[in-house]
Scaffold this active site. Sequence first.
Site, PDB file in Angstrom:
ATOM      1  N   ASP A  83      46.031  51.094  42.147  1.00 42.19           N
ATOM      2  CA  ASP A  83      45.996  50.194  43.319  1.00 42.19           C
ATOM      3  C   ASP A  83      46.970  50.619  44.419  1.00 42.19           C
ATOM      4  O   ASP A  83      46.713  50.403  45.602  1.00 42.19           O
ATOM      5  CB  ASP A  83      46.232  48.725  42.924  1.00 42.19           C
ATOM      6  CG  ASP A  83      47.506  48.490  42.156  1.00 42.19           C
ATOM      7  OD1 ASP A  83      48.147  49.474  41.718  1.00 42.19           O
ATOM      8  OD2 ASP A  83      47.886  47.313  41.976  1.00 42.19           O
ATOM      9  N   SER A 102      44.805  49.642  37.817  1.00 41.29           N
ATOM     10  CA  SER A 102      46.240  49.613  38.117  1.00 41.29           C
ATOM     11  C   SER A 102      47.132  49.609  36.887  1.00 41.29           C
ATOM     12  O   SER A 102      47.884  48.655  36.649  1.00 41.29           O
ATOM     13  CB  SER A 102      46.557  48.401  38.973  1.00 41.29           C
ATOM     14  OG  SER A 102      45.536  48.205  39.902  1.00 41.29           O
ATOM     15  N   ARG A 117      38.069  42.333  40.874  1.00 34.61           N
ATOM     16  CA  ARG A 117      37.157  42.184  42.003  1.00 34.61           C
ATOM     17  C   ARG A 117      36.139  43.303  42.032  1.00 34.61           C
ATOM     18  O   ARG A 117      36.434  44.432  41.672  1.00 34.61           O
ATOM     19  CB  ARG A 117      37.927  42.235  43.329  1.00 34.61           C
ATOM     20  CG  ARG A 117      39.113  41.342  43.379  1.00 34.61           C
ATOM     21  CD  ARG A 117      39.851  41.550  44.687  1.00 34.61           C
ATOM     22  NE  ARG A 117      39.266  40.735  45.731  1.00 34.61           N
ATOM     23  CZ  ARG A 117      39.544  40.863  47.017  1.00 34.61           C
ATOM     24  NH1 ARG A 117      40.350  41.805  47.429  1.00 34.61           N
ATOM     25  NH2 ARG A 117      38.992  40.065  47.900  1.00 34.61           N
TER      26      ARG A 117
HETATM   27 MG    MG Z   1      45.885  43.907  42.465  1.00 33.37          MG
END
Ligand code: MG
Length: 463
Positions: free
Chosen positions: A200, A147, A78
């Site tokens: 994250d 992440s 994103r």
């Molecule tokens: Mg995620």
Amino acid sequence: SGKWARVIEILKAFEEDCATPVAKLRQVADAMTVEMHAGLASEGGSKLKMLISYVDNLPSGDETGFFYALDLGGTNFRVMRVLLGGKQDRVVKREFKEESIPPHLMTGKSDELFDFIVEVLAKFVATEGEDFHLPPGRQRELGFTFSFPVKQTSLSSGTLINWTKGFSIDDTVGEDVVGELVKAMERVGLDMRVAALVNDTIGTLAGGRYTNPDVVVAVILGTGTNAAYVERAHAIPKWHGLLPKSGEMVINMEWGNFRSSHLPLTEYDHSLDLESLNPGEQILEKIISGMYLGEILRRVLLKMAEEAAFFGDVVPPKLRIPFIIRTPNMSAMHSDTSPDLKVVGSKLKDILEVPTSSLKMRKVVISLCNIIASRGARLSAAGIYGILKKIGRDAAKDGESQKSVIAMDGGLFEHYTQFSESMKSSLKELLGDEVSESVEVILSNDGSGVGAALLAASHSQYL
Ligand code: MG
Ligand code: ADP
């Protein structure tokens, strides 16, 4: 018939091997606490990397300005922009775009992955409207949520230790991932400063704290699983830098890599691990997280098909395809409340091309979902309980009404109701009624994107 008896035998053996009575959960929690100490004591001291995040201050609410965030970590990625208005106005405006990562980029070349990401980011920047106004001459700034296990060298730099969750790109390992991102930006002429590199879990902790001052732990249950928490800086022997003014340091545990002889592992887990991209690694992740739960189900069903003719005389060919049962499909079956379990029937048909299934077969599938999800949920509760023990928030303190909030994020926790309910009730079971009163589990939906933007804001070059 004898075949059906064999089905039940396989089911019962699996159930026994996956069992997580509360005594076992306490052993897992204690092992987690022990490993946390070991990982904080020395580099490489434990399977738990206990990575220092360089975040020694979580958001205060005073953050202002316009920042970008980019979240790369699993199936989706994103890009986001946020306008922060400080204590009064909070998040004034937020826009984002989500794209799925083409699978071939997960195992290809570093440049190709970062070029793809930056291409999406550049297109998104091009759609910046009037609302997001940047003073002339001011550089755009970005918080990068990445992440995977990274050894940070500062808040805005760090080298990739290894990939997880289906990613495997050799030439990124050992490289500064911010450097990789910046090089890709330069290749397309995108001028942006990476102000913060965060995991994250750290983003979720930051975003969670922004909305709730009692947030002290963040847990991700999505494609993978991980946790972060606020540690006292002097309880980190391996930290040789100056003690931060706050006296605190956020730790990214990388708990997905936890393993212990107390974990209930089955033959299916062992073969899944052996055939994975990272054998021997991420053992907790492989029994808890969304990438793997459906695959465990497939493996048990395959055994039933092969050894007990569960689907009839021929083994459905589709059942031999790894990862063909995705966890969202498993959760859809698990939540089937129709009397004839028609969702289970239609999923078996759609995914495995099993034309018909009896009610008792469907009931076995539900039992398997239940065994797999409960084990994952209860073990994640044990992990959280281990963290609360480590920071002394597992017991009631005289005259204190200290609240502890755990910020959760990830599609597995958000969408798999049986999983999240089981996790919450298991945590209560471990904490007991009294302490449970002061511990709260909240969904910090997309806290990680906002969290990264907040950390970029508090580490802006223009402060
Ligand atoms: Mg995620
Ligand atoms: P990521 O972990 O890739 O950053 P998310 O936090 O959005 O992304 O989690 C996506 C993962 O969550 C999926 O890979 C899937 O395993 C799991 N998931 C998504 N929806 C569901 C669902 N309805 N039931 C169970 N698991 C789900």
